[in-house]
Design an enzyme around this catalytic site. Structure first.
Site, PDB file in Angstrom:
ATOM      1  CB  VAL A 174       8.381  -4.370  -2.596  1.00 27.92           C
ATOM      2  CG1 VAL A 174       8.696  -3.755  -3.954  1.00 27.92           C
ATOM      3  CG2 VAL A 174       9.441  -3.979  -1.580  1.00 27.92           C
TER       4      VAL A 174
ATOM      5  CE  LYS B 253       5.985   0.583  -2.171  1.00 27.02           C
ATOM      6  NZ  LYS B 253       4.898   1.290  -2.873  1.00 27.02           N
TER       7      LYS B 253
HETATM    8  N1  HSE Z   1       1.310   4.856  -1.462  1.00 24.95           N
HETATM    9  C1  HSE Z   1       1.716   3.643  -2.071  1.00 24.95           C
HETATM   10  C2  HSE Z   1       0.985   2.492  -1.417  1.00 24.95           C
HETATM   11  C3  HSE Z   1       1.667   1.181  -1.566  1.00 24.95           C
HETATM   12  O1  HSE Z   1       2.887   1.147  -0.946  1.00 24.95           O
HETATM   13  C4  HSE Z   1       1.438   3.716  -3.567  1.00 24.95           C
HETATM   14  O2  HSE Z   1       0.880   4.717  -4.054  1.00 24.95           O
HETATM   15  O3  HSE Z   1       1.801   2.805  -4.282  1.00 24.95           O
HETATM   16 NA    NA Z   2       4.575  -7.845  -3.109  1.00 27.52          NA
END
Ligand code: HSE
Ligand code: NA
Ligand code: NAD
Length: 441
Positions: free
Chosen positions: A134, A207
């Site tokens: 996260v 997340k």
């Molecule tokens: N694809 C995710 C990467 C990090 O988890 C983002 O754009 O934040």
């Molecule tokens: Na982190």
């Protein structure tokens, strides 16, 4: 010095290759901090043929036999940076049950079936760390899991997806529509070839589940999270937000509150929302992440930094590697999962939100009263009303007037029902924009 601790690294893509590089570059410091040197026992990859000549490791360390590597007797710590549910779940459950420490960046797996990993960690008496899962580099899970364990967290509000934050920031700065801003994000390498997980909010929802689990000592999975992405956010929405002194962000919100029967529960959601420019999250631009935590005694706390990128994410992975290695040497493990509170997750309809609604209406007597009556029927209290003559702002709608209404807090279901009824009202020609509003009340 103590004998080396041996690492199995699963995956050598964007994050994995940076983990390998940093392990090499920082080896002396890492050894000094841990009290034992680290050694790579093997690196599991999908194909051996790829040219990885620039990585500072012996070619014979690469293997396609991830299972064999995980089961190997001389592996102490498994670092998983492949992603996805299977085969990662099988590898990590096996490793944990065998007492190996696990460090993973795999938010999808933790949100889908964190229980399997936590249970295996408890069975094997092993450490499970996942700071990179996260908000990438930002130290956030350790503060939630350790530093704030003396406090009571009431709410977590975050921008936890860099790709969508880049797109929304571009729309805000240039007035571009979603498709155009996505194209720019893809060209600059922020958005992946298949941007679905980011733009539809799946990544942020995973997340959100992890954050809510830690903040509220409750198992929250991806399926518990109400999820809306940013594909429907229009240039007109962005203009409406600007006219209100706000900006639009894809927010992950996890909040305590009472359910319909008054019992304590949590609501966990991901959706675009307007926030006032003065809100701490409003100035988080580009692909940055930030998470705003409100705790009873600590008050508001803000965590900000890079949520993605190979090196930034590898920083969080290595921090976890140091922590689990120290624990191994000391013969201890971190406290296990804390899920004692076991709070229910409220349905979205019971989440308390505020709406901003922009309506194209006929400018004649009784229209405002009719519109206000719909809000009243659903027990939704109006906070502000602004009427703009047609054509003044935003231009060119061909209606007589634009009514911009912001509500006080109400259950989301009541707000949604209000908007549905407004759609059917004769005086309402069209609904130009509906957005939730967060912060500032
Ligand atoms: N694809 C995710 C990467 C990090 O988890 C983002 O754009 O934040
Ligand atoms: Na982190
Ligand atoms: N990239 C980021 O900025 C970022 C940020 C935070 C978290 N993460 C997480 O880190 C993890 C890795 O992300 P990434 O960006 O490095 O992905 P990536 O696609 O660049 O790397 C994954 C690698 O795993 C390999 N792989 C796939 N199946 C395999 C198998 N069966 N055996 C061995 N290797 C296999 C792929 O070939 C690829 O090289 C994911 O869980 C992701 O969500 C990434």
């Amino acid at each position: 010095m103590t004998s080396p601790l041996r690492l199995a690294i699963l995956g050598c893509g964007t994050v994995g290759s940076e983990v390998v590089r940093l392990l090499h570059e920082q080896s002396a410091d890492l050894a000094a901090r841990i009290g034992a040197p680290l050694e790579i026992a093997g690196i599991a990859v999908r194909r051996l043929g790829r040219d990885r000549g620039d990585l500072p490791v012996a070619p014979e360390l690469f293997t396609t036999d991830a299972v064999g590597l995980v089961k190997s007797e001389d592996v102490d710590v498994v670092v998983e940076v492949v992603g996805g549910i299977e085969p990662a779940r099988g590898w990590l459950v096996d490793a944990l049950r065998a007492g190996k420490s696990v460090v993973t960046a795999n938010k999808a797996l933790l949100a889908e079936d964190g229980a399997a990993l936590h249970d295996a960690a408890a069975d094997g008496g092993a450490d499970l760390y996942y700071e990179a899962a996260v908000a990438g580099a930002i130290p956030l899970l350790r503060p939630l899991r350790e530093s704030l364990h003396g406090d009571r967290i009431n709410r977590v509000t975050g921008i936890v997806n860099g790709t969508t934050n880049f797109i929304l920031s571009a729309m805000d700065a240039t007035g571009a529509g979603f498709a155009e801003a996505l194209e720019e994000a893809t060209e600059l390498g922020y958005a992946e070839a298949d941007p679905t997980a980011d733009v539809e909010g799946f990544d942020a929802a995973a997340k959100a589940a992890i954050l809510a689990s830690l903040a509220f000592h409750t198992r929250v999975g991806a399926a518990d999270v109400h999820r809306e992405g940013i594909t429907e956010v229009t240039a007109a929405d962005v203009a409406s937000a600007k006219a209100m002194g706000c900006t639009i962000k894809l927010l992950c919100i996890a909040a305590r509150g009472a359910d319909a029967t008054g019992r304590e529960s949590v609501s966990v959601r991901v959706h675009p929302a307007m926030i006032p420019l003065g809100h701490p999250l409003a100035s988080v631009g580009d692909a940055y992440n930030a998470v705003f935590v409100e705790a009873e005694a600590a008050g508001p706390l803000m965590f900000y930094g890079r949520g993605a990128g190979g090196a930034a994410t590898a920083s969080a992975v290595l921090g976890d590697v140091v922590a689990v290695c120290r624990n191994r040497l000391a013969g201890v493990r971190a406290p296990s999962e804390s899920a004692y509170a076991d709070l229910a997750v409220r349905p979205m309809g019971e989440a308390l939100t505020r709406y901003h609604v922009s309506l194209d209406v006929a400018d004649k007597p009784g229209v405002l009263a009719a519109v206000a009556g719909v809000f009243a029927r659903h027990d939704v209290s109006i906070a502000t009303v602004r009427q703009v003559p047609a054509g003044a702002e935003p231009a060119g709608r061909g209606a007589d007037a634009v009514l911009v209404i912001v509500t006080h807090t109400a259950p989301d279901a009541a707000l949604a029902a209000t908007v549905e009824e407004l759609r059917g009202l004769d005086a309402v020609r069209s609904i130009a924009s509906v957005l939730r509003v967060e912060g500032g009340e």
